[in-house]
Design a protein around this motif. Sequence first.
Motif, short mmCIF file in Angstrom:
data_model
loop_
_atom_site.label_atom_id
_atom_site.label_comp_id
_atom_site.label_asym_id
_atom_site.label_seq_id
_atom_site.Cartn_x
_atom_site.Cartn_y
_atom_site.Cartn_z
N VAL A 111 -10.74 14.59 14.25
CA VAL A 111 -11.51 14.15 15.35
C VAL A 111 -10.97 13.04 16.08
CG1 VAL A 111 -13.54 12.71 15.69
CG2 VAL A 111 -13.86 14.67 14.12
N LEU A 123 -18.88 12.98 10.04
CA LEU A 123 -18.46 13.49 11.42
C LEU A 123 -18.53 15.06 11.48
CD1 LEU A 123 -14.87 11.34 11.66
CD2 LEU A 123 -17.19 11.16 12.73
N CYS A 147 -10.66 10.28 10.53
CA CYS A 147 -10.62 11.03 11.76
C CYS A 147 -9.60 11.97 11.57
CB CYS A 147 -10.56 10.13 12.93
SG CYS A 147 -11.95 9.36 13.75
N SER A 168 -17.15 14.77 18.19
CA SER A 168 -15.79 15.18 18.42
C SER A 168 -14.92 14.03 18.85
CB SER A 168 -15.88 16.07 19.76
OG SER A 168 -16.79 15.71 20.44
#
Length: 263
Positions: free
Chosen positions: A95, A63, A90, A69
């Motif tokens: 993110v 990521l 995440c 994003s």
Amino acid sequence: MADPGTVLVLGGTAEGRELADALLARGAEVVSSLAGRVPDPRLPGGEVRIGGFGGADGLAEYLTAHGISTVVDATHPFAAQITRNAAEACAAAGVDLLVLRRPAWTAVSGDRWQHVPDLLGAASALKAFDAESTVFLTTGRQGVKAFRDLPHHFWLRAVHVPDAADLPLRCDVVLDRGPFTLDGERDLLRRKGIDVLVTKNSGGPMTAAKLTAANQLGLPVVMVDRPPLPDGLTTADSVSTALLALGRSQRDVPAGKGPEQPC
Ligand code: NAP
């Protein structure tokens, strides 16, 4: 639509493909990711990467390295590991994450469903059926091993040929891929002399006709319930609600709820 930045769609489902195509049509930057389990996957438009990331840590690194994003986890409701990994990655990488999950099937009048928590539970439930019963097994080739030691006669429907070593002793394989029609499913259940249907609660219209057919024929269904989602994730139950959610800051969407109205 507000710009959600570069979106990584974790796919392997019809919804994942539809979402990627819809985002591309809106001019978004999209990368779709597939696990690489099947040799001939149906591909969405745009960039596609195939193969695991190497756990949550590997996904978090991906990521950051690729400037992602927003992640949309549009994987199958039973793909629990990648969903846990996406939540962890995440959070670590800062993110936004949206989980796209089609609604589960719910029983209607006349349904004879027995709920079980997993495939081993389904195999256990089948032990209550006579050894001469014929079982229609639609849980896919992954995990078929759970049924290997049962004496029943199985008709296993799968998209690809399963590993022969995983199959029950008495097992015929039907290779087919949805969508399936009600007439077709009813005909198949009758022709094969099916006594009981085993299915995961995948949800969605493509493979739901077998449940209506079982209801009409009065057949029992062993229903494997979905693994629970990790707590606190933002979810959408359709491609259109996912697109709405991506049109505004994910953090504005209440946890556990998809948006109900366009804003
Ligand atoms: P899983 O058990 O949740 O994931 C196992 C590992 O496979 C993950 O840790 C990850 O490896 C890799 N992986 C899974 N989905 C991925 C994706 N979309 N992109 C990149 N890597 C992925 O998954 P599963 O149940 O084996 O399902 C695999 C794929 O098949 C999923 O994409 C799912 O949408 C699709 N599918 C599953 C089912 C089902 O019944 N389970 C049915 C239809 C379609 P790393 O840890 O190395 O990153």
